[in-house]
Motif scaffolding. Sequence first.
Motif: not given
Length: 366
Positions: A192-214
């Motif tokens: 019922a609450l956000r966990s560390c997964f909610n942060t991790i899945e925004k930053i794990y960069n699975l495509a090797g990107a150069s730029y990130s927007l969060l």
Amino acid sequence: MTQHTKDSLVDTASSDRMRFFLREIGQGPRAGRDLTREEAREAMSLILSQQATRAQIGGFLLLQRYKGESPQELVGFAEAVRASARTITPMVQGLLDIGSPYDGRKRSIVVSPASAIVTAAAGVPVVLHGEKAIGPKLGVPIGDVLEALGIGIDGEPEQVERDIEAVAFGFMRQRRFVPQVYDLRELRTEIALRSCFNTIEKIYNLAGASYSLLGLTHLPYMEKIMAAVQSASVGGFRRVMIVQGIEGNEDAPSSRPCRVFEWSGGETKEHRLDPAEFGLQPATHEEMEGGDASYNAAIAERILGGESGAYRDLVCLNAGLRIYLAERAPTIAEGIDHARELIDSGAAREKLRQLRNRGKSAPPRD
């Protein structure tokens, strides 16, 4: 296999190790401590492989929620997730990763899909990622809006890689790229609450990107996220932008100023982004109210088709930010102007047509 049976298969050594981690983080502000990067990676590996019991996994996520993850813990967690993931390396220059919240939005319209399409029309390769029905919010995620626009979201990694290379646009569905995290979706809803997964899945960069927007909900969390994405073993980004946006996501509002943090070359600077400075028509409270995926898709299609007004200006603001972040415009203002040109010229509408033709959205295989 029932959950009771799964838990009975957890070996004693793994369970004992997880109990150790729970004791270390769970003894309160005086006796408890942050895990080291290596310990965090090990703990997350036990969670992903479900070598910890369901009770231990839920307890760990909630304790981390209340303790607050350290930057090194976030790095360790993300390293473990990346090690279990399927990654891609599209042959493009300057890939932009959009880290939209996987649990979606409930109160506001979803701007990111239309903004990303305009950005792709500017020649910036874009990758988005997410999953259906992720808790705890269970809002409207960006993938559902793309699907409602007729864009395929269920491609295998090899297909997504080809899409990015061919049409400068791809969507990575979690169940295809990180199935071990996907398998925990019901537990994430239950706690019922956000966990560390909610942060991790925004930053794990699975495509090797150069730029990130969060996006960012709570300002005290900014330094932790910024420190984590600077790690070469996690993001490897060369430029990152964090927006304190609509409903805590990556979309900047057009009705009020917001804070934007930009990291590049080892330096972090803050912008106070005031839409009024760019001559944009602010969206009213009523216009910002959300709806289902089809509602959001209909708005996006009208904008990409050339409709003027507050919705168009909202998309131009956010596409302009993305174009600027990816170094295709020297200023945010010039990025916004370029976004207007792409809509007026029909290039954004043509990009939508390309994306629809590239991979027709098929019913998800849930």
